[in-house]
Design a protein around this motif. Structure first.
Motif, PDB file in Angstrom:
ATOM      1  N   ASN A  22       2.084   1.419  -3.557  1.00 30.45           N
ATOM      2  CA  ASN A  22       0.964   1.576  -4.493  1.00 30.45           C
ATOM      3  C   ASN A  22      -0.252   2.072  -3.716  1.00 30.45           C
ATOM      4  OD1 ASN A  22       2.155  -0.079  -6.967  1.00 30.45           O
ATOM      5  ND2 ASN A  22       2.508  -1.296  -5.121  1.00 30.45           N
TER       6      ASN A  22
ATOM      7  N   GLY B  57      -3.605   3.001  -2.155  1.00 35.85           N
ATOM      8  CA  GLY B  57      -4.929   2.502  -2.487  1.00 35.85           C
ATOM      9  C   GLY B  57      -4.980   1.005  -2.691  1.00 35.85           C
ATOM     10  N   ALA B  58      -3.827   0.334  -2.581  1.00 35.67           N
ATOM     11  CA  ALA B  58      -3.770  -1.112  -2.819  1.00 35.67           C
ATOM     12  C   ALA B  58      -4.638  -1.879  -1.824  1.00 35.67           C
ATOM     13  CB  ALA B  58      -2.329  -1.609  -2.746  1.00 35.67           C
ATOM     14  N   ARG B  59      -4.655  -1.426  -0.566  1.00 34.14           N
ATOM     15  CA  ARG B  59      -5.453  -2.113   0.450  1.00 34.14           C
ATOM     16  C   ARG B  59      -6.921  -2.146   0.064  1.00 34.14           C
ATOM     17  NH1 ARG B  59      -6.420  -0.321   4.692  1.00 34.14           N
ATOM     18  NH2 ARG B  59      -6.222  -1.973   6.233  1.00 34.14           N
ATOM     19  N   GLU B  60      -7.450  -0.998  -0.353  1.00 36.02           N
ATOM     20  CA  GLU B  60      -8.857  -0.932  -0.714  1.00 36.02           C
ATOM     21  C   GLU B  60      -9.159  -1.783  -1.942  1.00 36.02           C
ATOM     22  OE1 GLU B  60     -11.384   0.340   0.915  1.00 36.02           O
ATOM     23  OE2 GLU B  60      -9.953   0.846   2.504  1.00 36.02           O
ATOM     24  N   ARG B  61      -8.220  -1.822  -2.874  1.00 33.25           N
ATOM     25  CA  ARG B  61      -8.435  -2.627  -4.079  1.00 33.25           C
ATOM     26  C   ARG B  61      -8.423  -4.123  -3.756  1.00 33.25           C
ATOM     27  NH1 ARG B  61      -5.360   1.703  -6.155  1.00 33.25           N
ATOM     28  NH2 ARG B  61      -3.365   0.588  -5.989  1.00 33.25           N
ATOM     29  N   ILE B  62      -7.555  -4.507  -2.816  1.00 31.83           N
ATOM     30  CA  ILE B  62      -7.516  -5.907  -2.398  1.00 31.83           C
ATOM     31  C   ILE B  62      -8.847  -6.299  -1.750  1.00 31.83           C
ATOM     32  CG2 ILE B  62      -6.461  -7.558  -0.790  1.00 31.83           C
ATOM     33  CD1 ILE B  62      -3.807  -6.043  -1.199  1.00 31.83           C
TER      34      ILE B  62
ATOM     35  N   HIS C 267     -11.764  -4.827  -2.095  1.00 29.87           N
ATOM     36  CA  HIS C 267     -12.823  -4.797  -3.111  1.00 29.87           C
ATOM     37  C   HIS C 267     -12.801  -6.070  -3.944  1.00 29.87           C
ATOM     38  CE1 HIS C 267     -15.594  -3.299  -6.156  1.00 29.87           C
ATOM     39  NE2 HIS C 267     -14.702  -3.646  -7.076  1.00 29.87           N
ATOM     40  N   ALA C 268     -11.603  -6.551  -4.257  1.00 26.67           N
ATOM     41  CA  ALA C 268     -11.478  -7.783  -5.042  1.00 26.67           C
ATOM     42  C   ALA C 268     -12.097  -8.962  -4.297  1.00 26.67           C
ATOM     43  CB  ALA C 268     -10.005  -8.059  -5.343  1.00 26.67           C
TER      44      ALA C 268
ATOM     45  N   ASN D  15       0.827  -1.211   0.000  1.00 31.06           N
ATOM     46  CA  ASN D  15       0.000   0.000   0.000  1.00 31.06           C
ATOM     47  C   ASN D  15       0.857   1.253   0.000  1.00 31.06           C
ATOM     48  OD1 ASN D  15      -2.900   0.915   0.241  1.00 31.06           O
ATOM     49  ND2 ASN D  15      -2.008   2.027   1.957  1.00 31.06           N
TER      50      ASN D  15
ATOM     51  N   SER E 190     -16.129  -8.493  -4.109  1.00 27.40           N
ATOM     52  CA  SER E 190     -16.812  -8.538  -5.405  1.00 27.40           C
ATOM     53  C   SER E 190     -16.488  -9.804  -6.196  1.00 27.40           C
ATOM     54  CB  SER E 190     -16.432  -7.312  -6.241  1.00 27.40           C
ATOM     55  OG  SER E 190     -15.038  -7.287  -6.510  1.00 27.40           O
TER      56      SER E 190
END
Length: 247
Positions: free
Chosen positions: A217, A219-224, A226-227, A214, A230
């Motif tokens: 990169n 925002g990586a935590r939120e993307r992980i 979200h993955a 994070n 979803s």
């Protein structure tokens, strides 16, 4: 973090994944740490106004460490008017002295959950609430990927065939830093984890790895996360909120 935000995020998880039904009797696992005590506060307060009526039983599994004092936790439960039970075990002795496990976490967790679920059943509970939060869910995914070669994580709701209990995770939308803040601001009687391998586990490795990802990169935590929510991972189908919004 304020109580209002704690209750808002807890209720979102419960509503989105239909965790609590009318008449449920829920055993709350109390380790003495910040997460489980925050969960107890959240459910106790939510119980006062949630449309589905439910009852709570607080349960701690004492692993057998002499320095583990739960007296302040007992006082908190009394203040909250929640029945509190401590299950005394020799799990620490079995894991570290008898079995001399090199990787003790798996066996310890299995024995601890077994003792907890048995007591929950004896108290006529149909559900058990664990205090796994957002960070736990991401770390578990990372551990599964790195050490087992598969994609899986804690599920919001899990039915346990062998015990007839349903596991719910109402803190799934809360970040660990928010829970830490809430525990400090509200002076919760957090007990230090007496386990000798605390802080030296695969989970700690995964935690630090996600933190580094994070940092490099943003925002990586939120993307992980979200993955995970979803995806089509087992137990991670679309929540009621998402299904309703599509109609």
């Amino acid at each position: 973090m304020k109580l209002q935000r704690l209750l808002s995020l807890t209720r979102k998880a419960i509503d989105d994944y239909q965790m609590i039904q009318d008449g449920d009797r829920i055993a709350v696992g109390i380790s003495g740490g910040k997460d489980s005590l925050t969960l107890l506060i959240a459910l106790t307060n939510l119980k006062r106004f949630y449309p589905n009526k439910f009852e709570l039983e607080a349960i701690s599994v004492n692993l057998g460490y002499n320095e583990f004092d739960l007296s302040e936790v007992s006082k908190l439960c009394k203040k909250l008017e929640v029945s509190y039970t401590v299950v005394d075990t020799d799990i620490a002795h079995i894991v570290f002295d008898e079995r001399k496990e090199k990787n003790p976490c798996s066996l310890c967790a299995k024995l601890r959950k077994g003792a907890f679920n048995e007591k929950a059943n004896s108290l006529n509970c149909n559900k058990v609430a664990y205090a796994h939060h957002k960070d736990d869910i991401m770390e578990t995914l990372m551990m599964s990927l790195l050490f087992e070669g598969r994609l899986s994580s804690f599920e919001p709701v899990t039915y346990l065939d062998k015990t007839g209990l349903t596991v719910i995770r109402p803190l799934m939308f809360l970040e660990e830093r928010d829970i830490r803040s809430f525990a400090l601001e509200n002076h919760l009687p957090v007990q230090k984890n007496p386990c000798p391998v605390d802080g030296y586990t695969k989970r700690e490795y995964a935690k630090n790895l996600i933190k580094q990802l994070n940092k490099e990169n943003p925002g990586a935590r939120e993307r992980i996360f979200h993955a995970i929510t979803s995806s089509n991972l087992p137990g991670w189908g679309e929540s009621e909120h998402v299904r309703t919004s599509k109609q």
